[in-house]
Design an enzyme around this catalytic site. Structure first.
Site, short mmCIF file in Angstrom:
data_model
loop_
_atom_site.label_atom_id
_atom_site.label_comp_id
_atom_site.label_asym_id
_atom_site.label_seq_id
_atom_site.Cartn_x
_atom_site.Cartn_y
_atom_site.Cartn_z
N HIS A 25 -7.04 -5.54 2.33
CA HIS A 25 -5.91 -4.99 3.06
C HIS A 25 -5.37 -6.07 3.99
CE1 HIS A 25 -6.84 -0.61 2.30
NE2 HIS A 25 -8.05 -1.11 2.12
N ASP B 275 0.86 -1.19 0.00
CA ASP B 275 0.00 0.00 0.00
C ASP B 275 0.89 1.24 0.00
OD1 ASP B 275 -3.22 0.56 1.01
OD2 ASP B 275 -1.80 2.22 1.03
N ASN C 88 -12.89 -3.05 2.50
CA ASN C 88 -13.86 -1.98 2.68
C ASN C 88 -14.81 -2.02 1.49
OD1 ASN C 88 -12.55 -1.04 5.03
ND2 ASN C 88 -11.09 0.14 3.78
N HIS D 58 -10.28 -5.33 -3.27
CA HIS D 58 -8.95 -5.51 -2.66
C HIS D 58 -9.11 -5.83 -1.19
CE1 HIS D 58 -10.07 -1.24 -2.49
NE2 HIS D 58 -9.40 -1.15 -1.35
N GLY E 277 -15.33 3.24 3.80
CA GLY E 277 -13.98 3.72 3.53
C GLY E 277 -13.39 3.27 2.21
N GLN E 278 -14.20 2.62 1.36
CA GLN E 278 -13.66 2.19 0.07
C GLN E 278 -13.41 3.40 -0.82
OE1 GLN E 278 -16.05 -0.60 -2.19
NE2 GLN E 278 -14.40 -0.98 -3.66
N SER E 279 -12.18 3.53 -1.30
CA SER E 279 -11.83 4.65 -2.18
C SER E 279 -11.43 4.19 -3.57
CB SER E 279 -10.68 5.47 -1.56
OG SER E 279 -9.52 4.68 -1.39
P1 AMP Z 1 -9.70 1.56 0.20
O1 AMP Z 1 -9.72 2.95 0.78
O2 AMP Z 1 -10.16 0.49 1.14
O3 AMP Z 1 -10.41 1.52 -1.13
O4 AMP Z 1 -8.18 1.21 -0.05
C1 AMP Z 1 -7.49 1.73 -1.14
C2 AMP Z 1 -6.03 1.68 -0.77
O5 AMP Z 1 -5.29 1.85 -1.94
C3 AMP Z 1 -5.57 2.79 0.19
O6 AMP Z 1 -5.06 2.20 1.38
C4 AMP Z 1 -4.51 3.54 -0.59
O7 AMP Z 1 -3.45 3.97 0.20
C5 AMP Z 1 -4.10 2.50 -1.61
N1 AMP Z 1 -3.56 3.03 -2.86
C6 AMP Z 1 -4.09 3.99 -3.64
N2 AMP Z 1 -3.30 4.19 -4.71
C7 AMP Z 1 -2.27 3.32 -4.61
C8 AMP Z 1 -1.13 3.05 -5.41
N3 AMP Z 1 -0.88 3.70 -6.55
N4 AMP Z 1 -0.26 2.09 -4.98
C9 AMP Z 1 -0.50 1.42 -3.84
N5 AMP Z 1 -1.55 1.63 -3.05
C10 AMP Z 1 -2.43 2.58 -3.43
#
Ligand code: AMP
Length: 113
Positions: free
Chosen positions: A101, A30, A86, A99, A92-94
Site C-alpha cells: 500500500h 485502491d 500487511n 502488495h 489485516g491482509q485480505s
Molecule cells: P490488504 O487488506 O492489505 O490485503 O489490502 C487489500 C487491498 O485491496 C484493500 O485495501 C482493498 O481495498 C483493495 N482491493 C480489493 N479489491 C480491489 C479491487 N478490485 N481494485 C482495487 N483495490 C482492491
C-alpha cells in the site's frame, strides 16, 4: 492464479485504475482509498505475501520499492508517504497476492492501528 483478484486486475480481466506497469510490476488505485493517494504496488508474479517470498524474489522486492518511490513522485506525494504491506490475517491482509500500500496526501498517524 485463477481465483486471485489481483491476478485478474493484472490480466485486465476485471477493471481497475492502473497508474503504472512494467514487465515485473503493476500499480493501481485502491478501490477503497484510505488516503487521498492510495495505490497498490503488486508483482505480476503471484506470490501470496511477503513471508511467501524466497531468495529468488530478492530483486523483485527491491524493484517493487523502486516502483513505489517512482509512482509516489508521479502522484505528487514524494515529500511524505507510507509504504506498507500487511502479512497475514492478524495484520489485516485480505488479498493473498503480495502488495504494498502506498498512502499519501494527508498526515499519517503513528503507530498505525
Ligand atoms: P490488504 O487488506 O492489505 O490485503 O489490502 C487489500 C487491498 O485491496 C484493500 O485495501 C482493498 O481495498 C483493495 N482491493 C480489493 N479489491 C480491489 C479491487 N478490485 N481494485 C482495487 N483495490 C482492491
Amino acid at each position: 492464479m485463477a481465483d486471485c483478484i489481483f491476478c485478474k486486475i493484472i490480466a485486465r480481466q476485471i477493471p481497475s485504475q492502473i497508474v503504472y506497469e512494467d514487465e515485473q510490476a503493476v500499480a493501481f488505485k485502491d478501490v477503497s482509498p484510505q488516503a487521498p493517494t492510495h495505490l497498490l504496488i503488486v508483482p505480476r508474479k503471484h506470490v501470496a505475501g511477503l513471508s511467501a517470498c524466497g531468495d529468488e524474489d530478492q530483486a523483485l522486492l527491491g524493484h517493487l520499492q523502486r516502483v513505489a518511490a517512482s509512482v509516489a513522485a508521479k502522484a505528487g506525494v514524494a515529500s511524505g508517504y507510507r509504504l506498507v504491506t500487511n502479512n497475514g490475517r492478524s495484520a489485516g491482509q485480505s488479498v493473498d497476492h503480495l502488495h504494498y500500500h502506498l498512502l499519501g496526501g494527508r498526515s499519517l498517524q503513528w503507530p498505525p492501528g
